[in-house]
Design a protein around this motif. Sequence first.
Motif, mmCIF file in Angstrom:
data_model
loop_
_atom_site.group_PDB
_atom_site.id
_atom_site.type_symbol
_atom_site.label_atom_id
_atom_site.label_comp_id
_atom_site.label_asym_id
_atom_site.label_seq_id
_atom_site.Cartn_x
_atom_site.Cartn_y
_atom_site.Cartn_z
ATOM 1 N N ASP A 119 43.278 15.873 18.068
ATOM 2 C CA ASP A 119 42.725 14.647 17.065
ATOM 3 C C ASP A 119 42.714 13.514 17.817
ATOM 4 O O ASP A 119 43.605 12.758 18.312
ATOM 5 C CB ASP A 119 43.964 14.382 16.218
ATOM 6 C CG ASP A 119 43.653 13.424 15.046
ATOM 7 O OD1 ASP A 119 42.512 12.947 15.043
ATOM 8 O OD2 ASP A 119 44.569 13.361 14.103
ATOM 9 N N GLN A 120 41.356 13.025 18.053
ATOM 10 C CA GLN A 120 41.149 11.735 18.826
ATOM 11 C C GLN A 120 40.922 10.567 18.247
ATOM 12 O O GLN A 120 40.404 9.595 18.759
ATOM 13 C CB GLN A 120 40.048 11.873 19.831
ATOM 14 C CG GLN A 120 40.096 13.380 20.629
ATOM 15 C CD GLN A 120 39.039 13.827 21.481
ATOM 16 O OE1 GLN A 120 38.527 12.719 22.311
ATOM 17 N NE2 GLN A 120 38.837 14.986 21.809
ATOM 18 N N ARG A 121 41.201 10.578 16.927
ATOM 19 C CA ARG A 121 41.123 9.211 16.077
ATOM 20 C C ARG A 121 42.306 8.252 16.154
ATOM 21 O O ARG A 121 43.301 8.676 16.008
ATOM 22 C CB ARG A 121 41.302 9.599 14.512
ATOM 23 C CG ARG A 121 40.073 10.701 14.076
ATOM 24 C CD ARG A 121 40.178 11.129 12.779
ATOM 25 N NE ARG A 121 41.566 11.567 12.567
ATOM 26 C CZ ARG A 121 42.210 11.839 11.319
ATOM 27 N NH1 ARG A 121 41.724 11.710 10.330
ATOM 28 N NH2 ARG A 121 43.429 12.345 11.245
ATOM 29 N N GLU A 122 41.759 7.205 16.960
ATOM 30 C CA GLU A 122 43.064 6.355 17.008
ATOM 31 C C GLU A 122 43.585 5.693 15.880
ATOM 32 O O GLU A 122 44.595 5.292 15.869
ATOM 33 C CB GLU A 122 42.368 5.046 18.274
ATOM 34 C CG GLU A 122 42.024 5.765 19.229
ATOM 35 C CD GLU A 122 41.537 4.570 20.437
ATOM 36 O OE1 GLU A 122 41.872 3.318 20.159
ATOM 37 O OE2 GLU A 122 40.996 4.881 21.696
ATOM 38 N N THR A 123 43.022 5.403 14.836
ATOM 39 C CA THR A 123 43.435 5.046 13.618
ATOM 40 C C THR A 123 42.924 5.907 12.427
ATOM 41 O O THR A 123 41.813 6.473 12.519
ATOM 42 C CB THR A 123 42.574 3.515 13.245
ATOM 43 O OG1 THR A 123 41.353 3.679 13.172
ATOM 44 C CG2 THR A 123 43.008 2.611 14.498
ATOM 45 N N VAL A 124 43.714 5.993 11.356
ATOM 46 C CA VAL A 124 43.412 6.554 10.117
ATOM 47 C C VAL A 124 43.900 5.740 9.165
ATOM 48 O O VAL A 124 43.968 4.525 8.932
ATOM 49 C CB VAL A 124 44.375 7.901 10.012
ATOM 50 C CG1 VAL A 124 44.085 8.857 11.167
ATOM 51 C CG2 VAL A 124 45.893 7.392 10.173
ATOM 52 N N ALA A 125 43.013 5.954 7.857
ATOM 53 C CA ALA A 125 43.008 5.405 6.408
ATOM 54 C C ALA A 125 44.555 5.142 6.068
ATOM 55 O O ALA A 125 45.558 5.986 6.319
ATOM 56 C CB ALA A 125 42.692 5.885 5.407
ATOM 57 N N PHE A 154 47.565 10.849 17.215
ATOM 58 C CA PHE A 154 46.430 10.818 17.996
ATOM 59 C C PHE A 154 46.882 11.608 19.513
ATOM 60 O O PHE A 154 47.898 11.494 19.950
ATOM 61 C CB PHE A 154 46.494 9.281 18.548
ATOM 62 C CG PHE A 154 45.197 9.209 19.715
ATOM 63 C CD1 PHE A 154 44.191 9.113 19.441
ATOM 64 C CD2 PHE A 154 45.834 8.398 21.002
ATOM 65 C CE1 PHE A 154 43.495 8.982 20.677
ATOM 66 C CE2 PHE A 154 45.028 8.392 21.812
ATOM 67 C CZ PHE A 154 43.730 8.542 21.624
ATOM 68 N N GLY A 155 45.914 12.350 20.033
ATOM 69 C CA GLY A 155 45.835 13.148 21.244
ATOM 70 C C GLY A 155 46.803 14.415 20.967
ATOM 71 O O GLY A 155 46.889 15.312 21.985
ATOM 72 N N LYS A 156 47.307 14.698 19.750
ATOM 73 C CA LYS A 156 47.969 15.903 19.474
ATOM 74 C C LYS A 156 46.941 17.065 19.136
ATOM 75 O O LYS A 156 45.791 16.946 18.673
ATOM 76 C CB LYS A 156 48.981 15.698 18.277
ATOM 77 C CG LYS A 156 50.089 14.806 18.903
ATOM 78 C CD LYS A 156 51.108 14.618 17.801
ATOM 79 C CE LYS A 156 52.070 13.640 17.959
ATOM 80 N NZ LYS A 156 53.157 13.483 16.710
#
Length: 747
Positions: free
Chosen positions: A598-604, A617-619
């Motif tokens: 999961d490379q999204r630094e932010t989420v909703a 993030f990063g997992k």
Amino acid sequence: MYRKTIMPFSGARSLLPLAMGCGLIAGAHAENLALEEILVTAEKRESSLQDTPISLLAFSNERLERFGITDLADVAGLAPNVTITPFPNSRSSLVVFMRGVGNNDSQTTQDPAVGVYIDGVYVARSVGLSSDVADLERIEVLRGPQGTLYGRNTTGGAINLITAKPSDEFGFSQKVGAGNRGFWQSLTKIESGKVGPVAGKLSYLKSGHDGWVENTGEGDNFGEERKEAGRVALRWDVSDSITVDYAYDFSEIEGPQHYYQKTVTLDPVLSTLFQLDSPASEGRQSKASWWRKADPSRTEISGHSLTVTWDTAIGQLKSITGYRELEESITQDYGAGDKFFEANVDIEQDQFSQEIQLVGDAGESWRYVAGLYYFEEESYEAEFNRGIGLVPGSYEPNEDRQIASEAEASAVYGQVTWSPEALAHRLDVTLGGRYTVDKRAATKDSSIYFSNGEQSGSDEWSNFNPSLTLDYAWTDQLSTFAKVVTAYKAGGYNVRSTEEGFQPPFDEENMTSYEIGLKSSWFDNRMTLNAAAFHAEYEDLQTQQITDNSTIFLTDVYNVGEAEIDGFEMDLMAVLARGLTLQISYGYTDADFIEYLDQRETVASPIPGQNMANPDFGKNVADRTEMPYAPEHNYTVGLEYQRPLSGGNIQGGAMLTASVDYAWTDERFGTAFNDDMEGFKMDDYGIVNARLALSDIAVGEGDLEIAVWGRNLDDEEYKVHAISLGLYRSAIFGEPRSYGLDLKLSF
């Protein structure tokens, strides 16, 4: 001595009429119980489908006509382990997956994973793949990576659209059709016959229908369309050894997009606050409207091809030159009657390709294919979107982006087959390789999301893809093969990216596939059974990740990790009795991510319009993912009955043909990873089609065919695309029951 059906290069330019690609077809006009041989060109030369070590389906002109197929979209559901569905913004763009491998976007800077070819010319963009082709002779579907002979962007497989070539004899045919919901179609074909050394063919197709969701507001019905397509083909026999084929084709589609209906409201409180109060329904709607006029979208495509074939002492030398261009202007609204989100996109693209092939033999023990390939394209995209703002009741621009890009690719490839005389030429050992260099440059600007202004980038990728195939004919009716094949898909830039996600570009992805297969015929060629089992290892997958479903137009593409795909395919055709033919095809796919970072630094965040730090993030979140468009099971079953009648031209009788087919597809997901995976889920469904035709009716010097047909006869309600938009889920439903009548007169 055993000899496979591999046509020599000299004079091998005609193909037998095909039916379902199980290696053989039903005996002509039901006069015998044997199946006839099918010839294909999947390996750049004519060979029997039964002797081609590829999991391959071929659809003949007769079968295409039987199903009313005039474009690639119509093949959906007929080829197991092949999934074809429209892209959300544009019904002319197709999302094509094979064996769980594909690309679920249509942007011009990200390449597809299933290569589509028209008469050997690579079609780079999925935009316009649902456009009509006026004169299809057959479609070949090659399942599995085709990295050696077809090259870049065929990690999933390849689809060959082959058009009919001019005949030496004069000919004319006119087909007209009509059906429910205002469907009509006219197809005209004129053959000049050979005039000196030149023969020509003109084909013109025009059709329309009223769609299946009535627009109760302004504009035409949703899904209503007017289609037009034409093709001019010329063949010049320069000499006994040189032939020149030129073709020009065009296709146009115009009409409103399909309707995205609201299926589930996820947050009733916020939906009410932001005045998104249109009702949700899990069933297919027959009437609906946008909050504004349903403006038509328009797609225009055209292309030129020039093929020069020269039979030389060392083999058949072929030059394939292609130029294609497209323009598209689309409008899609996702609000289901409310002011929520709309997308307006303009795309222009042109491409040029040149390929040189040499196909030949060296005695009875050696066969070879070698080639050089060059490709270039330029494209431009502009997208203007509007949607709800943070203040309830507001509706404002939320994206304004422009992207200019160019790409260039070059390759050299070769494949050699050794068939040792010591084993009576029963064993084929084929070694191939292809070296490819891809270059891509892109520039993007967005006045809303690119606060630091325009960004530009360029990069280059190269790859060598080897392949090894062992094919052994145990008898004249039974052969098995084993193969190891590699393929790669070039990297690129994401036009839908956030400002942070545009650079660096996403990298190439690679696949290694291991496959064993069987080709067989039984009972004096009354039955063919072909099967293949495969294991594929997929590395550095290019996958889109959505940060916030309420801004679904923003995605970032990452190389997220690894996947493994196991599967099986089986194709059977059998003559059960005189005139009665059974066809069964089945596909199984078990596709799983092994690693998905999961490379999204932010989420909703719970607060609308706000994001928060991503705790994952990063997992590796592979346990929460699904391989998109990879149904576990899918199959087709068909029966066809032919019987000669009196009063026609075939042995004093016309021909009655009745057919019925059933195609079933398991549940699948439209994305790999999302916080609301259920919003991208499409349930399993089955479709029943049937056709009854009376052909070869003598009318003067001509033949008349009358056919009645029906599709989706049990009126199945099924989703062809589904998305989650944060506050609610939405979907496009497939076409309801349709039926009609065709008349065709041929001279």
